[in-house]
Motif scaffolding. Structure first.
Motif, PDB file in Angstrom:
ATOM      1  N   LYS A 135       0.826  -1.212   0.000  1.00 19.71           N
ATOM      2  CA  LYS A 135       0.000   0.000   0.000  1.00 19.71           C
ATOM      3  C   LYS A 135       0.861   1.263   0.000  1.00 19.71           C
ATOM      4  O   LYS A 135       0.536   2.251  -0.661  1.00 19.71           O
ATOM      5  N   GLN A 136       1.953   1.233   0.739  1.00 16.49           N
ATOM      6  CA  GLN A 136       2.853   2.391   0.768  1.00 16.49           C
ATOM      7  C   GLN A 136       3.498   2.630  -0.602  1.00 16.49           C
ATOM      8  O   GLN A 136       3.584   3.768  -1.073  1.00 16.49           O
ATOM      9  N   ILE A 137       3.933   1.546  -1.231  1.00 17.50           N
ATOM     10  CA  ILE A 137       4.547   1.666  -2.554  1.00 17.50           C
ATOM     11  C   ILE A 137       3.518   2.150  -3.564  1.00 17.50           C
ATOM     12  O   ILE A 137       3.813   3.003  -4.418  1.00 17.50           O
ATOM     13  N   LEU A 138       2.297   1.620  -3.474  1.00 14.25           N
ATOM     14  CA  LEU A 138       1.237   2.072  -4.372  1.00 14.25           C
ATOM     15  C   LEU A 138       0.964   3.559  -4.173  1.00 14.25           C
ATOM     16  O   LEU A 138       0.755   4.300  -5.151  1.00 14.25           O
ATOM     17  N   ALA A 139       0.967   4.019  -2.918  1.00 14.24           N
ATOM     18  CA  ALA A 139       0.729   5.435  -2.638  1.00 14.24           C
ATOM     19  C   ALA A 139       1.781   6.320  -3.307  1.00 14.24           C
ATOM     20  O   ALA A 139       1.462   7.395  -3.837  1.00 14.24           O
ATOM     21  N   VAL A 140       3.038   5.878  -3.305  1.00  6.83           N
ATOM     22  CA  VAL A 140       4.096   6.646  -3.966  1.00  6.83           C
ATOM     23  C   VAL A 140       3.834   6.732  -5.463  1.00  6.83           C
ATOM     24  O   VAL A 140       3.946   7.800  -6.081  1.00  6.83           O
ATOM     25  N   CYS A 141       3.463   5.601  -6.071  1.00  7.73           N
ATOM     26  CA  CYS A 141       3.192   5.589  -7.510  1.00  7.73           C
ATOM     27  C   CYS A 141       1.995   6.465  -7.859  1.00  7.73           C
ATOM     28  O   CYS A 141       2.007   7.192  -8.860  1.00  7.73           O
ATOM     29  N   LEU A 142       0.962   6.411  -7.024  1.00  9.89           N
ATOM     30  CA  LEU A 142      -0.209   7.250  -7.271  1.00  9.89           C
ATOM     31  C   LEU A 142       0.139   8.734  -7.137  1.00  9.89           C
ATOM     32  O   LEU A 142      -0.345   9.563  -7.920  1.00  9.89           O
ATOM     33  N   ALA A 143       0.983   9.063  -6.169  1.00  7.74           N
ATOM     34  CA  ALA A 143       1.393  10.461  -6.006  1.00  7.74           C
ATOM     35  C   ALA A 143       2.190  10.935  -7.215  1.00  7.74           C
ATOM     36  O   ALA A 143       2.029  12.072  -7.678  1.00  7.74           O
ATOM     37  N   VAL A 169      -7.517   6.221 -11.813  1.00 13.09           N
ATOM     38  CA  VAL A 169      -8.398   7.083 -11.025  1.00 13.09           C
ATOM     39  C   VAL A 169      -7.644   8.322 -10.561  1.00 13.09           C
ATOM     40  O   VAL A 169      -8.133   9.460 -10.653  1.00 13.09           O
ATOM     41  N   THR A 170      -6.442   8.108 -10.057  1.00 11.14           N
ATOM     42  CA  THR A 170      -5.627   9.224  -9.577  1.00 11.14           C
ATOM     43  C   THR A 170      -5.314  10.198 -10.696  1.00 11.14           C
ATOM     44  O   THR A 170      -5.401  11.426 -10.527  1.00 11.14           O
ATOM     45  N   CYS A 171      -4.937   9.653 -11.850  1.00 13.54           N
ATOM     46  CA  CYS A 171      -4.650  10.513 -13.000  1.00 13.54           C
ATOM     47  C   CYS A 171      -5.901  11.276 -13.425  1.00 13.54           C
ATOM     48  O   CYS A 171      -5.826  12.462 -13.787  1.00 13.54           O
ATOM     49  N   ALA A 172      -7.062  10.609 -13.380  1.00 12.56           N
ATOM     50  CA  ALA A 172      -8.308  11.278 -13.761  1.00 12.56           C
ATOM     51  C   ALA A 172      -8.647  12.411 -12.796  1.00 12.56           C
ATOM     52  O   ALA A 172      -9.136  13.466 -13.217  1.00 12.56           O
ATOM     53  N   VAL A 173      -8.407  12.189 -11.508  1.00 12.49           N
ATOM     54  CA  VAL A 173      -8.645  13.256 -10.526  1.00 12.49           C
ATOM     55  C   VAL A 173      -7.736  14.448 -10.820  1.00 12.49           C
ATOM     56  O   VAL A 173      -8.166  15.612 -10.772  1.00 12.49           O
ATOM     57  N   ALA A 174      -6.476  14.163 -11.150  1.00  9.72           N
ATOM     58  CA  ALA A 174      -5.546  15.242 -11.495  1.00  9.72           C
ATOM     59  C   ALA A 174      -6.008  15.977 -12.746  1.00  9.72           C
ATOM     60  O   ALA A 174      -5.953  17.213 -12.816  1.00  9.72           O
ATOM     61  N   ILE A 175      -6.482  15.218 -13.731  1.00  8.17           N
ATOM     62  CA  ILE A 175      -6.991  15.829 -14.956  1.00  8.17           C
ATOM     63  C   ILE A 175      -8.214  16.687 -14.658  1.00  8.17           C
ATOM     64  O   ILE A 175      -8.403  17.760 -15.243  1.00  8.17           O
ATOM     65  N   LEU A 195       8.010  11.013  -0.081  1.00  3.97           N
ATOM     66  CA  LEU A 195       7.418   9.677   0.054  1.00  3.97           C
ATOM     67  C   LEU A 195       8.277   8.626  -0.646  1.00  3.97           C
ATOM     68  O   LEU A 195       8.452   7.511  -0.139  1.00  3.97           O
ATOM     69  N   ALA A 196       8.805   8.967  -1.828  1.00  2.00           N
ATOM     70  CA  ALA A 196       9.630   8.017  -2.573  1.00  2.00           C
ATOM     71  C   ALA A 196      10.907   7.692  -1.815  1.00  2.00           C
ATOM     72  O   ALA A 196      11.329   6.529  -1.739  1.00  2.00           O
ATOM     73  N   ILE A 197      11.539   8.713  -1.249  1.00  2.00           N
ATOM     74  CA  ILE A 197      12.778   8.485  -0.491  1.00  2.00           C
ATOM     75  C   ILE A 197      12.509   7.576   0.710  1.00  2.00           C
ATOM     76  O   ILE A 197      13.327   6.706   1.044  1.00  2.00           O
ATOM     77  N   ARG A 198      11.342   7.736   1.310  1.00  2.00           N
ATOM     78  CA  ARG A 198      11.049   6.976   2.530  1.00  2.00           C
ATOM     79  C   ARG A 198      10.519   5.571   2.257  1.00  2.00           C
ATOM     80  O   ARG A 198      10.902   4.619   2.959  1.00  2.00           O
ATOM     81  N   HIS A 199       9.662   5.411   1.256  1.00  2.00           N
ATOM     82  CA  HIS A 199       8.904   4.165   1.136  1.00  2.00           C
ATOM     83  C   HIS A 199       9.305   3.260  -0.020  1.00  2.00           C
ATOM     84  O   HIS A 199       9.025   2.057   0.034  1.00  2.00           O
ATOM     85  N   LEU A 200       9.877   3.797  -1.083  1.00  2.00           N
ATOM     86  CA  LEU A 200      10.253   2.894  -2.170  1.00  2.00           C
ATOM     87  C   LEU A 200      11.386   1.991  -1.709  1.00  2.00           C
ATOM     88  O   LEU A 200      12.315   2.442  -1.025  1.00  2.00           O
TER      89      LEU A 200
END
Length: 480
Positions: free
Chosen positions: A8-16, A140-146, A183-188
């Motif tokens: 979930k943490q890794i997914l959160a980084v990718c979504l961000a 979904v995340t990309c659509a929200v950004a769009i 987030l990437a520095i911490r969780h990836l």
């Protein structure tokens, strides 16, 4: 830490990361008319600002994917997001159109490096239905950004005026970019030990791929004479032949070539990638033409124009969130269904521009955008998940890079060719918009044909050998 929590943490980084890069891109469409006026940009410079980003994005994808496959994804994700944020800050201070072009090229390279790591990471961490679900959340995340980009950009331009408004629009993605970096520095996960005994970067393969990408995209980014276009076409054919021969030679020496041999031999991968190319190129081109038509043709303000496009992003976000359930129920038929809906939406928009009363036109175009967003939600992540099933684990990053690079090439071609139909038409704006929409309709129809062929090849593959990714469980990497 529990495996699910780490995923979930890794997914959160990718979504961000996806949110950050897409927010910036969606803001640009609404800001183009404002920056065109304040920087006195000519059509060539506008094409470079918009399509040059896609060129640099595409150039970075395959090298980024290869480096992530070999050396781990975290360092390149962090470097890419830092470059992206830094270039965005420079873009906000640009005083000339050509300086903004140069900065957008840097920003595109950073976005390409980030996105190649995101797709590879999702392939590393998730398999089967969980991967389709993760890719759906990414969409979904990309659509929200769009969805957020145009109204935020329009509001900034309305409040701060054209001169400062588009500059502030380039700064919108900075806070989320900095948060993504932390987030990437911490969780990836840190790069682990990887076997590279007979696997190298394949620098000549990378060079040939980069040259081929430039030869294909340049005529559509930079206006050129017929002779120049023919020369670049011949160069592209020669580079393709050279790349194929080199990859075969490289594989014959016992090393892993840049483009894994399983990828071009897989009909589902190839046809699915072509499907994504056509859909993506038509979607971005139609979105840009619509924004120009709403502002230049109908005289709407940037904020009002963004309100017309908002239903597309919202529908894409909603439909993408449960598209994986539709895939579980209807299987491979979901993608053709989505493309059929996209064809209907384009027909509605084009015919409305010709025949609808002016007072009803924005509402009808918004309805068309609602259907367009739903179509994208049914198409993008299900097709992406189906294509990437046929990528071997050791080439996950390159496979994702090839898929995204193909889409960026299609974006450069589509934006240049279809926006050119609208901008260079001697007809009235309504008729020019109709002609541009017909061109998008033809491309989406081709995408539908390719999707049906991909489904047929997938069905044959399922009756034969299992996809390569189904045989890699025992070789999963850290975090899988």
């Amino acid at each position: 830490m529990h495996k699910t929590a780490k995923q979930k943490q890794i997914l959160a980084v990718c979504l961000a990361g996806g949110f950050t890069t897409m927010l910036d891109n969606s803001v640009l469409n609404i800001a183009v008319p404002a920056l065109r006026g304040t920087l006195h940009a000519d059509p060539t410079q506008i094409q470079w600002i918009v399509a040059g980003y896609s060129l640099a994005f595409g150039l970075a994808l395959i090298p980024g994917g290869r480096l992530g496959d070999l050396r781990g994804r975290k360092p390149f994700f962090v470097a890419g997001i830092a470059l992206f944020v830094g270039a965005g800050l420079l873009a906000a201070t640009a005083q000339t159109a050509w300086l903004l072009v140069a900065v957008r090229l840097l920003q595109g390279a950073g976005a390409g490096l980030v996105n190649s790591q995101m797709i590879g990471t999702l392939q590393d961490v998730f398999t089967g239905p969980a991967r389709t679900r993760a890719l759906g959340l990414y969409q979904v995340t990309c659509a929200v950004a769009i969805a957020l980009g145009p109204p935020l950009g329009g509001a900034l331009i309305a409040l701060a005026g054209p001169e400062w408004g588009w500059r502030l629009a380039f700064l919108i993605s900075a806070p989320s970019g900095l948060a993504t970096l932390l987030l990437a520095i911490r969780h990836l996960p840190a790069p682990g030990p990887r076997s590279t005994a007979r696997t190298t970067l394949d620098p000549l393969g990378l060079l040939l791929t980069a040259a081929l990408t430039v030869a294909v995209m340049l005529p559509f980014v930079q206006p050129a004479t017929l002779g120049t276009k023919l020369s670049l076409g011949v160069a592209a054919l020669a580079l393709t032949a050279a790349l194929v021969l080199w990859q075969r030679h490289y594989a014959a020496t016992g090393r892993q070539p840049l483009i894994h041999p399983a990828l071009p031999r897989s009909a589902p991968f190839t046809l699915g990638t072509l499907t994504a190319m056509c859909q993506f190129g038509a979607a971005l081109a139609s979105a840009l033409v619509l924004v120009m038509f709403l502002q230049d043709g109908l005289g709407l303000s940037p904020l009002a124009a963004s309100a017309v496009t908002l239903p597309s992003a919202l529908a894409m976000a909603v439909v993408s969130s449960f598209a994986w359930r539709a895939v579980q129920r209807f299987g491979r038929h979901v993608v053709p269904l989505g493309l059929g809906l996209a064809i209907g939406a384009l027909l509605l928009s084009g015919l409305a521009a010709l025949y609808a009363p002016s007072g009803w036109l924005p509402a009808l175009l918004a309805l068309g955008q609602l259907a367009t967003g739903a179509a994208s939600g049914l198409t993008v992540s299900p097709n992406q998940a189906q294509v990437l099933r046929y990528a071997p684990a050791e080439a996950a990053g390159v496979a994702g890079g090839i898929l995204q690079m193909s889409q960026r090439i299609a974006a450069a071609v589509g934006i240049s060719a279809i926006s050119g139909i609208y901008l260079n038409s001697p007809a009235a704006p309504h008729t020019a918009f109709f002609h541009a929409t017909l061109a998008c309709l033809a491309v989406v129809t081709l995408s539908l044909v390719l999707a049906l062929l991909a489904n047929r090849s997938t069905r044959r593959a399922e009756h034969g050998a299992a996809p390569v990714t189904d045989r890699r469980v025992s070789r999963s990497r850290t975090g899988s």
